[in-house]
Scaffold this motif. Structure first.
Motif, PDB file in Angstrom:
ATOM      1  N   ALA A 155     -44.443  -3.661  45.417  1.00  0.00           N
ATOM      2  CA  ALA A 155     -44.341  -3.483  46.865  1.00  0.00           C
ATOM      3  C   ALA A 155     -44.312  -4.813  47.626  1.00  0.00           C
ATOM      4  N   THR A 156     -44.367  -5.924  46.900  1.00  0.00           N
ATOM      5  CA  THR A 156     -44.393  -7.287  47.454  1.00  0.00           C
ATOM      6  C   THR A 156     -45.668  -7.591  48.241  1.00  0.00           C
ATOM      7  N   PHE A 157     -46.701  -6.783  48.056  1.00  0.00           N
ATOM      8  CA  PHE A 157     -47.990  -7.074  48.696  1.00  0.00           C
ATOM      9  C   PHE A 157     -48.737  -8.149  47.905  1.00  0.00           C
TER      10      PHE A 157
ATOM     11  N   LYS B 292     -41.492 -16.130  53.338  1.00  0.00           N
ATOM     12  CA  LYS B 292     -42.599 -15.444  54.006  1.00  0.00           C
ATOM     13  C   LYS B 292     -42.171 -14.733  55.281  1.00  0.00           C
ATOM     14  N   ASN B 293     -41.343 -15.395  56.070  1.00  0.00           N
ATOM     15  CA  ASN B 293     -40.935 -14.803  57.355  1.00  0.00           C
ATOM     16  C   ASN B 293     -39.865 -13.718  57.202  1.00  0.00           C
ATOM     17  N   LYS B 294     -39.449 -13.473  55.949  1.00  0.00           N
ATOM     18  CA  LYS B 294     -38.447 -12.428  55.710  1.00  0.00           C
ATOM     19  C   LYS B 294     -39.026 -11.225  54.957  1.00  0.00           C
TER      20      LYS B 294
ATOM     21  N   ARG C  35     -39.250  -5.508  53.086  1.00  0.00           N
ATOM     22  CA  ARG C  35     -39.971  -4.263  52.806  1.00  0.00           C
ATOM     23  C   ARG C  35     -39.395  -3.102  53.596  1.00  0.00           C
ATOM     24  N   ARG C  36     -39.153  -3.344  54.872  1.00  0.00           N
ATOM     25  CA  ARG C  36     -38.618  -2.293  55.743  1.00  0.00           C
ATOM     26  C   ARG C  36     -37.278  -1.779  55.243  1.00  0.00           C
TER      27      ARG C  36
ATOM     28  N   THR D 292     -35.920   5.094  57.334  1.00  0.00           N
ATOM     29  CA  THR D 292     -34.898   4.034  57.298  1.00  0.00           C
ATOM     30  C   THR D 292     -33.991   4.146  56.073  1.00  0.00           C
ATOM     31  N   ASN D 293     -34.191   5.212  55.310  1.00  0.00           N
ATOM     32  CA  ASN D 293     -33.407   5.429  54.098  1.00  0.00           C
ATOM     33  C   ASN D 293     -33.450   4.256  53.117  1.00  0.00           C
ATOM     34  N   PRO D 294     -34.660   3.810  52.757  1.00  0.00           N
ATOM     35  CA  PRO D 294     -34.764   2.693  51.815  1.00  0.00           C
ATOM     36  C   PRO D 294     -34.337   3.131  50.422  1.00  0.00           C
ATOM     37  N   PRO D 295     -33.810   2.187  49.605  1.00  0.00           N
ATOM     38  CA  PRO D 295     -33.362   2.552  48.257  1.00  0.00           C
ATOM     39  C   PRO D 295     -34.483   3.028  47.343  1.00  0.00           C
ATOM     40  N   LEU D 296     -35.705   2.530  47.557  1.00  0.00           N
ATOM     41  CA  LEU D 296     -36.805   2.892  46.648  1.00  0.00           C
ATOM     42  C   LEU D 296     -38.006   3.422  47.424  1.00  0.00           C
ATOM     43  N   LEU D 297     -38.487   4.597  46.991  1.00  0.00           N
ATOM     44  CA  LEU D 297     -39.697   5.183  47.573  1.00  0.00           C
ATOM     45  C   LEU D 297     -40.850   4.981  46.592  1.00  0.00           C
ATOM     46  N   LEU D 298     -41.900   4.300  47.049  1.00  0.00           N
ATOM     47  CA  LEU D 298     -43.093   4.073  46.227  1.00  0.00           C
ATOM     48  C   LEU D 298     -44.210   4.992  46.688  1.00  0.00           C
TER      49      LEU D 298
END
Ligand code: ADP
Ligand code: ADP
Length: 232
Positions: free
Chosen positions: A53-55, A75-77, A82-83, A159-165
């Protein structure tokens, strides 16, 4: 491959003690798959999901999501990444009682300057699939846990993201609501959403098309689900 986890190791260092949460994890998820990661408490599931999740960052190894090495994102991206790439569903729903269900779903988009008209349109599209049409004007404290999780799923996929975690998405639900939520995941997957779910429940894992078993920070077994049974 949508998600490519290679040689991932994670060691936590706190006040002189080291905990190896992940020894070596290798697996991939193709577009359109519904994968469950199963393991007991302490096996490293949350650590792995947090890294995907990039956390959090691995101590070694790489995670590629949609072709991007997640360690290389500036960092600023990272919030934008994630969104655009990820939806999250948590055990405890993470919905805010001070906002209506509809605002819970749309608020993250409002905050990120998304096209709200487009999001409203998309909400009308997903609401019937999730069975939340009649819940949108209500508040989270007025609805059941299972309904709150549906709202949370709407927020995750708006937002229709490619991956749902999903991290233990049925952990706070009774068995009937759990089955409904898992049935929804299955339906979303049938509609081509790629899902990666972490769970310690064999019932939950049985809805996935593939199950990875982790123990002591390694994948020690992998199962492919047979063709349609009438259970799920
Ligand atoms: P699970 O989600 O399967 O219960 P976790 O990933 O939470 O497993 O934990 C794996 C191991 O790493 C456990 O021994 C846990 O105590 C340890 N751990 C998890 N997070 C941290 C942390 N932030 N700092 C130190 N140790 C941690
Ligand atoms: P679960 O297994 O239900 O996901 P945990 O109790 O393992 O939840 O962990 C909850 C949170 O606390 C996770 O984000 C995890 O990274 C963190 N955590 C777990 N174990 C430790 C630990 N020993 N030290 C610090 N943080 C930890």
């Amino acid at each position: 491959m949508l998600l490519d986890v290679k040689n991932v190791k994670k060691v936590y260092k706190t006040r002189g003690t080291q905990t190896t949460a992940l020894q070596q994890i290798d697996f991939g998820v193709n577009e359109g798959e519904f994968v469950a990661i199963m393991g007991e408490s302490g096996s490293g599931k949350s650590t792995l999901l947090n890294i995907i999740a990039t956390f959090d960052q691995p101590s070694q190894g790489t995670v590629h999501l949609n072709g991007t090495n997640t360690a290389k994102i500036k960092k600023n991206k990272i919030a934008q990444f994630r969104r655009e790439q990820l939806g999250f569903v948590f055990q405890d729903f993470n919905v805010l009682d001070t906002f209506s269900n509809k605002d819970n779903i749309l608020l993250p988009m409002v905050l990120s300057n998304a096209d709200i008209k487009e999001m409203e349109r998309r909400l009308q599209e997903i609401a019937p699939i999730l069975g939340i049409q009649n819940l949108l004007e209500k508040y989270p404290y007025e609805i059941s846990g299972g309904q709150r999780q549906r709202v949370a799923i709407a927020r995750a996929i708006i937002t229709n993201p490619p991956l749902l975690l999903a991290d233990e998405p049925t952990g706070a639900l009774d068995s009937k609501s759990s089955e409904q939520i898992l049935g929804l995941f299955k339906e979303l997957n049938r509609l081509n959403k790629t899902i990666l779910m972490v769970t310690h429940s064999i019932q939950a894992a049985s809805y996935a098309s593939r199950v990875l078993f982790i123990k002591d920070g390694v994948v020690y077994h992998e199962l492919y689900r047979g063709e349609e049974s009438n259970q799920a």
